[in-house]
Design a protein around this motif. Structure first.
Motif, mmCIF file in Angstrom:
data_model
loop_
_atom_site.group_PDB
_atom_site.id
_atom_site.type_symbol
_atom_site.label_atom_id
_atom_site.label_comp_id
_atom_site.label_asym_id
_atom_site.label_seq_id
_atom_site.Cartn_x
_atom_site.Cartn_y
_atom_site.Cartn_z
ATOM 1 N N UNK A 419 -25.892 93.032 1.907
ATOM 2 C CA UNK A 419 -26.060 91.767 1.209
ATOM 3 C C UNK A 419 -24.569 91.602 -0.012
ATOM 4 N N UNK A 420 -23.631 92.709 0.207
ATOM 5 C CA UNK A 420 -22.578 92.907 -0.701
ATOM 6 C C UNK A 420 -22.826 93.547 -2.106
ATOM 7 N N UNK A 421 -23.896 94.163 -2.128
ATOM 8 C CA UNK A 421 -24.365 94.501 -3.519
ATOM 9 C C UNK A 421 -24.055 96.071 -3.380
ATOM 10 N N UNK A 422 -23.681 96.556 -4.653
ATOM 11 C CA UNK A 422 -23.373 98.182 -4.702
ATOM 12 C C UNK A 422 -24.790 98.621 -5.254
ATOM 13 N N UNK A 423 -25.097 100.091 -4.702
ATOM 14 C CA UNK A 423 -26.365 100.443 -4.864
ATOM 15 C C UNK A 423 -26.306 101.990 -5.227
ATOM 16 N N UNK A 483 -20.460 101.735 3.496
ATOM 17 C CA UNK A 483 -19.538 101.058 4.472
ATOM 18 C C UNK A 483 -20.138 99.842 4.642
ATOM 19 N N UNK A 484 -21.534 99.467 4.812
ATOM 20 C CA UNK A 484 -22.220 98.332 4.828
ATOM 21 C C UNK A 484 -21.950 97.432 3.839
ATOM 22 N N UNK A 485 -22.000 98.073 2.548
ATOM 23 C CA UNK A 485 -21.768 97.274 1.375
ATOM 24 C C UNK A 485 -20.187 96.892 1.325
ATOM 25 N N UNK A 486 -19.458 97.392 1.962
ATOM 26 C CA UNK A 486 -18.162 97.154 1.760
ATOM 27 C C UNK A 486 -17.653 95.907 2.816
ATOM 28 N N UNK A 487 -18.589 96.179 3.850
ATOM 29 C CA UNK A 487 -18.575 95.108 5.129
ATOM 30 C C UNK A 487 -18.944 93.935 4.839
ATOM 31 N N UNK A 488 -19.938 93.923 3.816
ATOM 32 C CA UNK A 488 -20.599 92.533 3.552
ATOM 33 C C UNK A 488 -19.476 91.894 2.542
ATOM 34 N N UNK A 489 -18.984 92.482 1.652
ATOM 35 C CA UNK A 489 -18.102 91.947 0.761
ATOM 36 C C UNK A 489 -16.843 91.329 1.557
ATOM 37 N N UNK A 490 -16.057 92.227 2.631
ATOM 38 C CA UNK A 490 -15.151 91.736 3.499
ATOM 39 C C UNK A 490 -15.778 90.440 4.424
ATOM 40 N N UNK A 491 -16.900 90.542 4.793
ATOM 41 C CA UNK A 491 -17.204 89.478 5.436
ATOM 42 C C UNK A 491 -17.224 88.041 4.538
ATOM 43 N N UNK A 495 -12.618 88.601 6.543
ATOM 44 C CA UNK A 495 -11.835 89.568 6.998
ATOM 45 C C UNK A 495 -12.351 89.903 8.636
ATOM 46 N N UNK A 496 -11.615 89.752 9.514
ATOM 47 C CA UNK A 496 -11.855 90.021 11.029
ATOM 48 C C UNK A 496 -12.365 91.411 10.889
ATOM 49 N N UNK A 497 -13.423 91.954 11.703
ATOM 50 C CA UNK A 497 -13.870 93.068 11.734
ATOM 51 C C UNK A 497 -14.807 93.500 10.897
#
Length: 798
Positions: A419-423, A483-491, A495-497
């Protein structure tokens, strides 16, 4: 706490390291010259700027020719000398403006070491540090002088910028610390033992921090062109003066004038000055946007970048964070007290710990016995506390590092991260933290809570990323977070990918294999500092020009190795120290401006280079043809100065500073020579043809030489004007006005009687002037055809 100094001049001196020096101690050392007075400048001195613009190879050549013309006269033939003075003056003024801008920005962005004096910690400029000062250190701080560690709490120092060894070095009281090293974890203090030029790597730091004119493709290409011109110029001048001496019946002054006329246009005298001018104006423009350019070619370099590696925290997100939830995993544990206590252990908390401090007040009765500071390689921090007579050890960091593999906690953390949160995971462990070398044992840890933090996206990040995508610049998000958190922020930023982030712990060590993964993926999490460096190298191995953005000590190695390092103004001193560009207002949106300035400089200098080198090509050809055919050189210096005014000098000044969004490409020298040389040859051939026809028509005598020269001048001007019209494309209203104004200016000269007399130009009759126009039209058509053919071939090659 006191410590005896080891300085040779005062072996018995005792310094209270808790209070530092007194005002009297500082004054005494300043009087003795024991000050860190190494002149670290952000720009060249006034003297260096003047020397660089005045004392050049080609100014020397033109200066000698100018003196010769002054000796043989008349003054009209020495006008080219005044043009050099004007161009040099403009270059000096603009660089001084750039210096003023840079010096002001450097003061704004300067990191101030924290020094203990009279029992108070105060920030001072690096050049105000004196011998025996007690300087405090925290994560990201850089050693500005040499010294001896007096205090250390998990103090880890990176000395890679000096030794090349990337592994952090654990420092204890009594250990040496060198200028140029920086803190990656922990905190402490050290006493300055060598300051100023005595400090290790002081000269290295001075050169690394100076505003430099280091090598770049643009400057290197121009230097190569000028070297070729020098090789041609000297033998041509010798041959020309001999031939003109014979033809003009031993009239030495006339032979010299004709030789000078042939040699002066071979020299692209304003090209280097215009390049410096374009760079200087770029620095000024970026300075207005609070961008500190620490190396001039960085403007050019970022324009050539095709991959931008972005650190998520501080680049895509703002520095501050908020704790949105503390999910207790063990109700029997004092979670909030432990979090509050951990907040008291770091005098310089990072954004995550500061958010925890704001959310969880420090408890009473918790006494810190030992700490382990956060580091990017470890990805957790911790402390051992004395609580009601019991020793408790708590760790806080990445769930992947602290939880057992396969634990359900990791699944919960991943869902939150998606969800783009940092844990962060808080654990209590029985292992003490005193032994920093002991590996972490997850089996002995007792999970206590998941701390959920929310990061704020930069409002300008999406637009900036869209700009890079539109310009064909690939972006790679590289972060130490999950990585999942970073991907959520990028989404969220489009950002493609972003839907398939890569956990960097799965990346291979082999550079080629890593490069393959980097080419096909965009978002990477749990990246260590060394991996960031390896990723930059892997991308570079595939021919990419890589820019790296960052603000923390974990980014320093990658910033240093990238083609262009971009640091945030609020980032660590170490990051700002190695970056070529510092965004003082922390605005990621300033990057497109830097790219735009670089493209403007590169594209415009390439444009004006075509003008200058077309002139060089036709000047060389004319000199060779005159020697071969054994005829008087068609021009006097004043004629070619006039042509240069209207077809090169004046328009080049405006074109060099104009907006330009063309994407930068490599191969500058090859492209310029492929277009300018044919255009110059056609222009020179057309001019010589018209001149020879005019000699035949008018009689080729001393009395008709002015009429013959006028025909040659008209022909060469019309062809050169068409070259200018081609280079000015695509047309805008001001470009059309510029070309029209140049044509009108020349028309004025050949139609106003006193100007005709001054420049010795007068069109006689109508037959030859119209013949000259016809020859010029044919030549212009040939130039257009050749330019288009070469342009298509270069487009295919690109």
């Amino acid at each position: 706490m006191t410590q005896e100094t080891t300085t040779d001049d005062a072996p018995g001196r005792v310094i209270d390291t808790t209070r530092g020096l007194s005002a009297a101690d500082v004054a005494e050392r300043v009087a003795r010259g024991e000050v860190n007075d190494v002149p670290v400048r952000s720009s060249r001195s006034v003297g260096e700027i003047v020397r660089a613009n005045v004392f050049t190879r080609f100014n020397a050549i033109i200066g000698v020719l100018f003196v010769i013309i002054l000796a043989v006269g008349p003054i009209q033939d020495g006008l080219f000398g005044f043009v050099i003075v004007a161009n040099t003056g403009i270059g000096i003024i603009q660089e001084l403006r750039a210096k003023k801008t840079l010096d002001r920005l450097a003061v704004i962005g300067e990191a101030k070491p924290r020094v203990r004096r009279d029992g108070v910690t105060v920030p001072v400029s690096a050049d105000e540090i004196v011998l025996d000062d007690i300087i405090e250190l925290g994560s990201g701080d850089k050693g500005v002088v040499d010294g001896i560690v007096t205090e250390a709490a998990g103090l880890e120092v990176d000395e890679s910028l000096l030794t090349g060894e990337a592994d952090p070095v654990l420092k204890k009281p009594g250990d040496p610390i060198m200028s140029g090293s920086f803190v990656v974890a922990g905190n402490g203090a050290f006493r300055a033992t060598r300051v100023g030029k005595d400090a290790y790597a002081a000269q290295l730091m001075e050169e690394a921090s100076r505003f430099t004119l280091v090598a770049s493709e643009l400057r290197g290409g121009i230097s190569t062109i000028l070297k070729y011109v020098t090789w041609v110029l000297i033998p041509t001048a010798i041959a020309l003066v001999i031939s003109q001496y014979r033809i003009n019946e031993s009239d030495t002054p006339e032979a010299i004038r004709r030789m000078v006329a042939g040699v002066v246009p071979m020299v692209p005298e304003g090209l280097v000055l215009l390049t410096s001018l374009a760079f200087a104006v770029g620095v000024i423009r970026l300075g207005r946007r609070q961008c500190l350019v620490q190396e001039l070619p960085a403007i050019e370099g970022l324009a050539r970048v095709d991959v931008v590696c972005l650190d998520k925290t501080g680049t895509l997100t703002e520095g501050g964070m908020n704790v949105t939830d503390v999910r207790a995993l063990d109700a029997a544990l004092p979670v909030r007290d432990a979090l509050g206590a951990l907040g008291t252990t770091d005098p310089r908390p990072n954004a995550s710990l500061q958010a925890i401090i704001d959310a969880c007040p420090a408890p009473s009765g918790w006494t810190c016995a030992a700490t382990i500071p956060f580091s990017s390689a470890r990805k957790y921090s911790g402390a051992t506390f004395e609580v009601d007579g019991e020793r408790q050890t708590w760790l806080l960091g990445a769930p992947e590092m602290l939880a057992k593999p396969g634990d359900a906690i990791l699944k919960d953390a991943e869902e939150l991260g998606s969800q783009g949160l940092r844990v962060l995971l808080l654990v209590r462990t029985g292992a003490p933290v005193e032994d920093l070398a002991a590996p972490y044992d997850a089996d002995s840890a007792r999970p206590a809570a998941l701390v959920v933090l929310e990061q704020r996206l930069r409002h300008d990040a999406a637009d900036t990323l869209a700009y890079f995508a539109d310009q064909g610049v690939a972006t790679k998000v590289i972060s130490g977070d999950n990585a999942v958190s970073v991907g959520a922020v990028a989404a969220k930023l489009g950002i493609p990918g972003a839907d398939h982030p890569v956990d960097a712990r799965t990346l291979p060590d082999d550079r080629e294999a890593m490069a393959d993964i980097l080419e096909n993926n965009t978002v990477f999490g749990r990246v260590t500092p060394q991996q960031k460096r390896d990723m930059v190298a892997a991308l570079q191995s595939r021919g990419h020009t890589v820019a790296m953005t960052g603000d923390g000590v974990n980014d320093v190695l990658a910033l240093k190795d990238a083609d262009i390092g971009v640091a945030m103004g609020s980032g660590s001193e170490a990051a700002r120290g190695v970056a070529q560009i510092v965004l003082l207002n922390n605005s990621f949106s300033a990057l497109p401006s830097v790219v735009g300035e670089g493209r403007r400089v590169i594209g415009n200098i390439e444009r004006v280079s075509n003008l200058f080198l077309t002139k060089t090509a036709y000047a060389v050809l004319l000199a060779i043809l005159v020697v071969i055919v054994n005829v008087p050189y068609p021009f006097l210096p004043r004629h070619l100065t006039l042509l240069a005014w209207f077809t090169i000098g004046t328009p080049a000044f405006f074109l060099a500073l104009a907006p330009n969004k063309e994407r930068a490409r490599t191969g500058f020298v090859n492209r310029v020579l492929r277009t300018a040389a044919p255009a110059g040859v056609i222009a020179g051939a057309a001019c010589f043809t018209a001149y020879m026809i005019a000699r035949d028509y008018y009689g080729g005598t001393e009395e008709t030489r002015s009429a013959e020269t006028s025909i040659a001048t008209l022909t060469l001007f019309l062809v050169a004007l068409w070259v200018l019209a081609i280079i000015a494309r695509p047309y805008t209203w001001w470009r059309v006005v510029l070309v029209g104004a140049m044509a009108a200016g020349f028309a004025l000269v050949i139609s106003v009687p006193w100007l005709q007399k001054f420049f010795d130009l007068k069109l006689v009759g109508t037959t030859m002037p119209w013949t000259a126009v016809g020859i010029a039209v044919v030549a212009a058509v040939l130039v257009e055809i050749v330019w288009r053919i070469i342009g298509r071939r270069m487009a295919v090659d690109a």
